[in-house]
Design an enzyme around this catalytic site. Structure first.
Site, PDB file in Angstrom:
ATOM      1  N   THR A  51      39.928  42.625  55.909  1.00 42.81           N
ATOM      2  CA  THR A  51      38.430  42.977  56.297  1.00 42.81           C
ATOM      3  C   THR A  51      38.868  44.328  57.138  1.00 42.81           C
ATOM      4  O   THR A  51      37.697  45.221  57.047  1.00 42.81           O
ATOM      5  CB  THR A  51      38.130  42.056  57.241  1.00 42.81           C
ATOM      6  OG1 THR A  51      37.957  40.497  56.637  1.00 42.81           O
ATOM      7  CG2 THR A  51      36.587  42.249  57.580  1.00 42.81           C
ATOM      8  N   TYR A 139      51.145  35.902  55.765  1.00 41.90           N
ATOM      9  CA  TYR A 139      49.592  36.095  55.098  1.00 41.90           C
ATOM     10  C   TYR A 139      49.726  35.796  53.512  1.00 41.90           C
ATOM     11  O   TYR A 139      50.114  36.366  52.917  1.00 41.90           O
ATOM     12  CB  TYR A 139      49.199  37.624  55.273  1.00 41.90           C
ATOM     13  CG  TYR A 139      47.587  37.897  55.161  1.00 41.90           C
ATOM     14  CD1 TYR A 139      46.914  36.886  54.695  1.00 41.90           C
ATOM     15  CD2 TYR A 139      47.318  39.261  55.118  1.00 41.90           C
ATOM     16  CE1 TYR A 139      45.492  37.282  54.576  1.00 41.90           C
ATOM     17  CE2 TYR A 139      45.923  39.441  54.790  1.00 41.90           C
ATOM     18  CZ  TYR A 139      44.967  38.243  54.452  1.00 41.90           C
ATOM     19  OH  TYR A 139      43.683  38.675  54.160  1.00 41.90           O
ATOM     20  N   LYS A 167      49.094  31.923  57.613  1.00 41.87           N
ATOM     21  CA  LYS A 167      47.734  32.031  57.133  1.00 41.87           C
ATOM     22  C   LYS A 167      47.590  31.691  55.876  1.00 41.87           C
ATOM     23  O   LYS A 167      47.762  32.521  54.818  1.00 41.87           O
ATOM     24  CB  LYS A 167      47.320  33.633  57.552  1.00 41.87           C
ATOM     25  CG  LYS A 167      45.846  33.933  57.472  1.00 41.87           C
ATOM     26  CD  LYS A 167      45.473  35.333  57.861  1.00 41.87           C
ATOM     27  CE  LYS A 167      44.166  35.751  57.637  1.00 41.87           C
ATOM     28  NZ  LYS A 167      43.725  35.939  56.205  1.00 41.87           N
TER      29      LYS A 167
END
EC number: 4.3.3.7
Length: 301
Positions: A51, A139, A167
């Site tokens: 993001t 990630y 994550k």
């Protein structure tokens, strides 16, 4: 450094990184977004995640964003900084820049052009993790990296001293409980398991994930923090009520991509005038009107 809240637990809010058409970060706009997160109930800030368009920014601009964030937030919330890059030496440089700027932790995705093998990914993480003493979160984002972590690889990475969290993407079969149980069998008890993919937040948190990494939390941290608290407390009715408030936004995320939708929302709220980095294009007026309607209840929450 003594952190005010534990890392890799609860809600981690991921803001945009507003920048101009030449990729120069608007530090003031970024700091406005960060100030909305401080005191909201979020447990951390996820800076320069997907993001935060980390892959669209130069090393200098990533450093500028990190320095602006640390200046704005101080020690009030942990700042987790994304350091992914195509080359291992570049990721190491980003990690060291983040540490020098005062980041509290790192987030690393296995960015690639030539698809990575499991061993190549392991050695990449091993090298970046050893570059600083900061805690690092793996990630796992196959929708953008096109890399899938095997359970064996996650177990190997979790054994490295500074790698303390993962994550995860939403499981394709929706079996959060089963996946969390399988992961817990291969990692240490203190290793944190978290998820991203905002429309799955309620289900993931009710299933017992340690943390949720949220796009919506970057603009609407208070209602997203409330949803996180309700779900982690096992309050199914409260969680369902809050999730329903977000439901129109989730549908727009799925249809148009959360990044484009968040740029439109930030502009509608007067928090930024930045557009998505090219070649990404802003949403047209018809979809922007739907975004405006979807965020109306969230702006008041």
């Amino acid at each position: 450094m003594t952190l005010p809240l534990p890392l890799f637990t609860g809600l981690s809010a991921f803001p945009l990184t507003p920048a101009d058409v030449d990729g120069h970060v608007d530090a003031e706009a970024l700091q406005r977004l960060l100030q909305r997160i401080v005191g909201s109930g979020a447990r951390s800030i996820g800076l320069l995640g997907s993001t935060g368009t980390y892959m669209y920014l130069s090393r200098a601009e990533r450093r500028r964003a990190t320095e602006a964030a640390i200046e704005s937030v101080g020690s009030r919330l942990p700042v987790i900084v994304g350091v992914g890059a195509l080359r291992t030496d570049e990721a190491v440089a980003h990690a060291r820049d983040a540490a020098a700027a005062g980041a509290d932790a790192l987030l690393l995705a296995p960015v690639s052009y030539t698809p990575l093998t499991q061993e190549e990914a392991f050695q990449h993480y091993q090298t970046v993790a050893a570059a600083t003493d900061l805690p690092l979160c793996v990630y796992n984002n196959p929708s953008t990296t096109h890399f899938n972590f095997s359970q064996d690889l996650i177990g190997r990475l979790a054994a490295l001293p500074t790698i303390q969290a993962v994550k995860m993407p939403l499981p394709g079969n929706g079996d959060f409980s089963g996946e969390i149980a399988r992961l817990r069998r291969i990692v240490a008890p203190e290793f944190a398991i978290g998820y991203s993919g905002d429309w799955g937040a309620a289900e993931a948190l009710l299933a017992g994930t340690d943390s949720f990494y949220s796009v919506a939390g970057g603009l609407f941290p208070r209602p997203m923090a409330a949803l996180t608290r309700a779900a982690m407390a096992g309050d199914e009715s409260g969680t369902a009520r809050l999730d329903a408030m977000f439901s129109p936004l989730w549908e727009l995320f799925k249809a148009h991509g959360s990044l484009r939708v968040m740029y439109a929302a930030a502009n509608l709220m007067g928090l930024s005038s930045a557009l998505p980095p090219r070649p990404l294009l802003p949403l047209g007026p018809d979809i922007t009107a739907k975004v405006d309607a979807a965020i109306a209840p969230l702006r008041q929450a």
